[in-house]
Design a protein around this motif. Structure first.
Motif, short mmCIF file in Angstrom:
data_model
loop_
_atom_site.label_atom_id
_atom_site.label_comp_id
_atom_site.label_asym_id
_atom_site.label_seq_id
_atom_site.Cartn_x
_atom_site.Cartn_y
_atom_site.Cartn_z
N THR A 1 41.27 41.56 44.40
CA THR A 1 41.34 40.57 43.33
C THR A 1 41.30 41.30 42.00
N SER B 1 48.11 34.24 39.95
CA SER B 1 47.37 35.26 40.66
C SER B 1 48.24 35.81 41.77
N ARG C 1 37.18 41.34 47.53
CA ARG C 1 36.58 41.26 46.17
C ARG C 1 35.78 42.50 45.89
#
Length: 129
Positions: free
Chosen positions: A99, A112, A129
């Protein structure tokens, strides 16, 4: 099994790199790593290409140290479209992406890459993440 790691070489993708290498090692997968040169980088395209090649070489060496079969690819285009095209081309069983750490507002305004890939990929997508 074919695993695709999509990376931009930025610090937020470091965990995704580690995860992809561990995942490939654990499952005996072939690791494909893609770096996409995006049109928005047009102002200094040669520098981005050189940077991308350096990132790919570094990551390739990390995978080879673990005896993981690895192939690197430098692609041009929109990151999400190019990543999905490579995924189809190599018949990926999984795509691993990191991310960007963008805020909800940033994602709403510019989108995104990882979200687009999750929604449109034909295989499993792992977002780290």
């Amino acid at each position: 099994m074919n695993v695709l790691l999509a990376t931009d070489g930025k610090p937020h993708s470091d965990k995704a790199v580690s995860y992809a290498i561990e995942y490939s090692e654990r499952f005996g997968a072939n690791l494909f790593i893609v770096f996409v040169v995006s049109p928005r980088h047009g102002e200094d395209r040669d520098a981005i290409i050189k940077y991308g090649m350096g990132v790919l070489e570094t990551l390739k060496q990390q995978a080879l140290e673990k005896k993981i079969p690895v192939t690197t690819m430098l692609e041009a285009g929109n990151p999400y479209e190019a990543t999905l095209a490579v995924s189809d081309r190599i018949k990926a069983d999984a795509i691993i992406v990191g991310t960007s750490g963008k805020t909800v507002l940033d994602r709403a305004l510019i989108g995104s890459v990882s979200e687009y890939i999750v929604r449109n990929a034909k295989c499993t997508v792992i977002v780290v993440r």
